[in-house]
Design a protein around this motif. Structure first.
Motif, PDB file in Angstrom:
ATOM      1  N   LEU A   1      -1.089   0.355  18.511  1.00  0.00           N
ATOM      2  CA  LEU A   1      -1.885   1.180  17.716  1.00  0.00           C
ATOM      3  C   LEU A   1      -2.787   1.377  17.788  1.00  0.00           C
ATOM      4  CD1 LEU A   1       1.118   0.725  14.922  1.00  0.00           C
ATOM      5  CD2 LEU A   1       0.885   2.275  16.458  1.00  0.00           C
ATOM      6  N   LYS A   2      -4.223   0.247  18.619  1.00  0.00           N
ATOM      7  CA  LYS A   2      -5.480   0.994  18.572  1.00  0.00           C
ATOM      8  C   LYS A   2      -6.422   2.370  18.875  1.00  0.00           C
ATOM      9  CE  LYS A   2      -9.718  -1.749  19.807  1.00  0.00           C
ATOM     10  NZ  LYS A   2     -10.478  -2.803  20.724  1.00  0.00           N
ATOM     11  N   ASN A   3      -6.843   3.298  18.067  1.00  0.00           N
ATOM     12  CA  ASN A   3      -7.259   4.058  18.952  1.00  0.00           C
ATOM     13  C   ASN A   3      -6.510   5.034  18.834  1.00  0.00           C
ATOM     14  OD1 ASN A   3     -10.026   2.949  18.700  1.00  0.00           O
ATOM     15  ND2 ASN A   3      -9.414   1.909  20.866  1.00  0.00           N
ATOM     16  N   VAL A   4      -5.060   5.557  18.279  1.00  0.00           N
ATOM     17  CA  VAL A   4      -3.962   6.030  18.158  1.00  0.00           C
ATOM     18  C   VAL A   4      -4.101   7.150  16.860  1.00  0.00           C
ATOM     19  CG1 VAL A   4      -1.138   6.907  18.572  1.00  0.00           C
ATOM     20  CG2 VAL A   4      -2.781   4.771  19.459  1.00  0.00           C
ATOM     21  N   SER A   5      -4.357   8.584  17.505  1.00  0.00           N
ATOM     22  CA  SER A   5      -4.244   9.694  15.659  1.00  0.00           C
ATOM     23  C   SER A   5      -3.031  10.273  15.198  1.00  0.00           C
ATOM     24  CB  SER A   5      -5.525  10.485  15.839  1.00  0.00           C
ATOM     25  OG  SER A   5      -4.807  11.050  16.901  1.00  0.00           O
ATOM     26  N   HIS A   6      -2.641  10.183  13.719  1.00  0.00           N
ATOM     27  CA  HIS A   6      -1.408  10.814  13.986  1.00  0.00           C
ATOM     28  C   HIS A   6      -1.498  11.780  14.283  1.00  0.00           C
ATOM     29  CE1 HIS A   6      -4.902  12.872  11.693  1.00  0.00           C
ATOM     30  NE2 HIS A   6      -4.057  13.711  11.458  1.00  0.00           N
ATOM     31  N   LYS A   7      -2.474  12.937  14.549  1.00  0.00           N
ATOM     32  CA  LYS A   7      -2.591  13.921  15.906  1.00  0.00           C
ATOM     33  C   LYS A   7      -1.415  14.139  16.752  1.00  0.00           C
ATOM     34  CE  LYS A   7      -6.406  16.298  13.505  1.00  0.00           C
ATOM     35  NZ  LYS A   7      -7.721  16.971  14.279  1.00  0.00           N
TER      36      LYS A   7
ATOM     37  N   HIS B   1      11.693   8.608  15.143  1.00  0.00           N
ATOM     38  CA  HIS B   1      11.542   7.548  14.391  1.00  0.00           C
ATOM     39  C   HIS B   1       9.942   7.488  12.709  1.00  0.00           C
ATOM     40  CE1 HIS B   1       8.115   5.391  16.711  1.00  0.00           C
ATOM     41  NE2 HIS B   1       8.902   6.302  17.725  1.00  0.00           N
ATOM     42  N   GLY B   2      10.265   5.693  12.759  1.00  0.00           N
ATOM     43  CA  GLY B   2       9.159   5.528  12.125  1.00  0.00           C
ATOM     44  C   GLY B   2       7.749   4.854  12.409  1.00  0.00           C
ATOM     45  N   TYR B   3       7.352   4.680  11.136  1.00  0.00           N
ATOM     46  CA  TYR B   3       5.955   4.375  11.244  1.00  0.00           C
ATOM     47  C   TYR B   3       5.866   3.142  12.391  1.00  0.00           C
ATOM     48  CZ  TYR B   3       1.429   2.565  10.580  1.00  0.00           C
ATOM     49  OH  TYR B   3      -0.222   1.594  10.799  1.00  0.00           O
ATOM     50  N   THR B   4       5.554   2.386  13.265  1.00  0.00           N
ATOM     51  CA  THR B   4       5.775   0.776  13.261  1.00  0.00           C
ATOM     52  C   THR B   4       6.619   0.772  13.827  1.00  0.00           C
ATOM     53  OG1 THR B   4       5.935  -0.527  11.246  1.00  0.00           O
ATOM     54  CG2 THR B   4       3.093   0.156  11.860  1.00  0.00           C
ATOM     55  N   GLY B   5       7.116   1.500  13.896  1.00  0.00           N
ATOM     56  CA  GLY B   5       8.992   0.879  14.592  1.00  0.00           C
ATOM     57  C   GLY B   5       8.425   1.681  15.834  1.00  0.00           C
ATOM     58  N   GLY B   6      10.417   2.691  15.852  1.00  0.00           N
ATOM     59  CA  GLY B   6      10.549   2.700  17.362  1.00  0.00           C
ATOM     60  C   GLY B   6      12.155   3.303  17.750  1.00  0.00           C
ATOM     61  N   PRO B   7      12.471   3.694  18.843  1.00  0.00           N
ATOM     62  CA  PRO B   7      13.961   4.521  18.617  1.00  0.00           C
ATOM     63  C   PRO B   7      15.162   3.690  18.454  1.00  0.00           C
ATOM     64  CG  PRO B   7      12.932   4.758  20.980  1.00  0.00           C
ATOM     65  CD  PRO B   7      11.720   4.627  20.366  1.00  0.00           C
TER      66      PRO B   7
ATOM     67  N   GLN C   1      -6.895   1.278  10.905  1.00  0.00           N
ATOM     68  CA  GLN C   1      -7.420   2.189  10.912  1.00  0.00           C
ATOM     69  C   GLN C   1      -5.509   2.690  11.571  1.00  0.00           C
ATOM     70  OE1 GLN C   1     -10.271   4.295  10.654  1.00  0.00           O
ATOM     71  NE2 GLN C   1      -8.936   5.706  11.477  1.00  0.00           N
ATOM     72  N   ALA C   2      -4.795   2.366  11.742  1.00  0.00           N
ATOM     73  CA  ALA C   2      -3.185   2.925  12.044  1.00  0.00           C
ATOM     74  C   ALA C   2      -3.128   3.261  10.822  1.00  0.00           C
ATOM     75  CB  ALA C   2      -2.874   1.729  12.828  1.00  0.00           C
ATOM     76  N   ASN C   3      -2.789   2.638   9.776  1.00  0.00           N
ATOM     77  CA  ASN C   3      -2.626   2.846   8.226  1.00  0.00           C
ATOM     78  C   ASN C   3      -3.168   4.036   7.865  1.00  0.00           C
ATOM     79  OD1 ASN C   3      -0.889   0.230   8.794  1.00  0.00           O
ATOM     80  ND2 ASN C   3      -2.857  -1.284   7.985  1.00  0.00           N
ATOM     81  N   LEU C   4      -4.301   4.002   7.879  1.00  0.00           N
ATOM     82  CA  LEU C   4      -5.293   5.102   7.597  1.00  0.00           C
ATOM     83  C   LEU C   4      -4.888   6.868   8.484  1.00  0.00           C
ATOM     84  CD1 LEU C   4      -8.778   3.994   7.286  1.00  0.00           C
ATOM     85  CD2 LEU C   4      -7.387   4.135   5.177  1.00  0.00           C
TER      86      LEU C   4
ATOM     87  N   LEU D   1      -1.069   7.038   6.944  1.00  0.00           N
ATOM     88  CA  LEU D   1      -1.607   8.197   5.046  1.00  0.00           C
ATOM     89  C   LEU D   1      -1.739   9.957   5.931  1.00  0.00           C
ATOM     90  CD1 LEU D   1      -3.650   5.486   3.681  1.00  0.00           C
ATOM     91  CD2 LEU D   1      -1.046   5.643   3.384  1.00  0.00           C
ATOM     92  N   LYS D   2      -3.104   9.779   6.701  1.00  0.00           N
ATOM     93  CA  LYS D   2      -3.607  11.280   7.242  1.00  0.00           C
ATOM     94  C   LYS D   2      -2.344  12.232   7.486  1.00  0.00           C
ATOM     95  CE  LYS D   2      -8.058   9.812   9.014  1.00  0.00           C
ATOM     96  NZ  LYS D   2      -9.449   9.485  10.094  1.00  0.00           N
ATOM     97  N   LEU D   3      -1.142  11.163   8.400  1.00  0.00           N
ATOM     98  CA  LEU D   3      -0.111  12.001   8.403  1.00  0.00           C
ATOM     99  C   LEU D   3       0.461  12.330   7.507  1.00  0.00           C
ATOM    100  CD1 LEU D   3       1.968  11.529  11.281  1.00  0.00           C
ATOM    101  CD2 LEU D   3       3.325  11.816   9.451  1.00  0.00           C
ATOM    102  N   VAL D   4       0.775  11.984   6.295  1.00  0.00           N
ATOM    103  CA  VAL D   4       1.534  12.094   5.023  1.00  0.00           C
ATOM    104  C   VAL D   4       0.545  13.373   4.348  1.00  0.00           C
ATOM    105  CG1 VAL D   4       2.498  11.145   2.606  1.00  0.00           C
ATOM    106  CG2 VAL D   4       2.938  10.127   4.905  1.00  0.00           C
TER     107      VAL D   4
END
Length: 233
Positions: A46-52, A8-14, A146-149, A152-155
């Motif tokens: 999404l607080k403190n959750v990294s793209h990794k 699924h996508g960013y800020t979304g879910g199944p 920070q989640a939006n950042l 961007l890092k993931l892309v």
């Protein structure tokens, strides 16, 4: 045996890709897996959750499937499309489907059109019927900056891997998408070096392409694309 991993996508879910996942479950005997990425789902955290962590969660799911199944297909929506692209470049997968994949983002022209419609519905007293308003209202205030950042890092991190994809690819894009400009499909087609690629546009679809007016056509098209190799090995 065949497995299909949908991301699924960013800020979304199944739920964003549920019509497609349900359709594939009903029409095939494949194992269909739709993991929820860390911090995502109906209730965002999404607080403190990294793209990794988002990439690792999807990667762990794929690695588990690759040990159990003869063929594995990848389907990615929006940010999930970029994660799926990264995984398709790194691992041997048989098919890749990219739905409104966030190789580029924010179509300001379409955003202006959408905001205008939200305002008009508000003036007419129909705001609670506006699908865009309903969908994004719950996310306002629930998504840390920070989640939006991290998005961007993931892309930025996954883009270089597009050139390493050699699986057959289907790229589907809505022409009314305000989050991912429809021309992104051309960009993906250019960057991905696979010899077999298909690009399809849906005139009535916005960003949530699996939930839009073209969802039935999209479901059938994805199914047909994924079925080709099983019929003609």
């Amino acid at each position: 045996m065949i497995a299909c991993l949908l991301i699924h996508g960013y800020t979304g879910g199944p739920y964003e890709i549920e019509p497609l996942s349900v359709f594939l479950k009903e029409e095939t005997n494949w194992h269909i897996e739709v993991p929820t990425l860390p911090g995502h789902g109906r209730k965002l955290d999404l607080k403190n959750v990294s793209h990794k962590k988002w990439i690792k969660a999807a990667e762990d799911s794929l690695k588990a499937l690759l040990t159990k199944y003869d063929e594995v297909y990848l389907v990615g929506f929006s940010m999930g499309g970029m994660i799926a692209s990264y995984l398709a470049a790194k691992y041997k997968v048989d098919k890749l489907v990219l739905l409104a994949s966030a190789g580029k983002y924010l179509s300001f022209k379409q955003i202006v059109i959408d905001i205008r419609q939200v305002c008009l519905d508000g003036l007419k007293g129909n705001i609670k019927k506006n699908k865009l308003y309903i969908h994004y209202k719950r996310k306002i205030g629930a998504v840390p900056f920070q989640a939006n950042l991290e998005f961007l890092k993931l892309v930025r991190y996954t883009k270089p891997y597009l050139k390493d994809i050699d699986a057959n690819v289907l790229i589907a894009q809505g022409q009314k998408d305000g989050m991912v400009p429809y021309k992104t499909a051309y960009y993906l087609d250019k960057e991905i070096n696979s010899t077999k690629k298909e690009v399809v546009f849906f005139e009535r679809s916005r960003h949530l392409i699996c939930l839009g007016e073209d969802k039935d056509t999209l479901n059938q098209m994805v199914y047909n694309f994924l079925l080709k190799k099983t019929e003609n090995p």
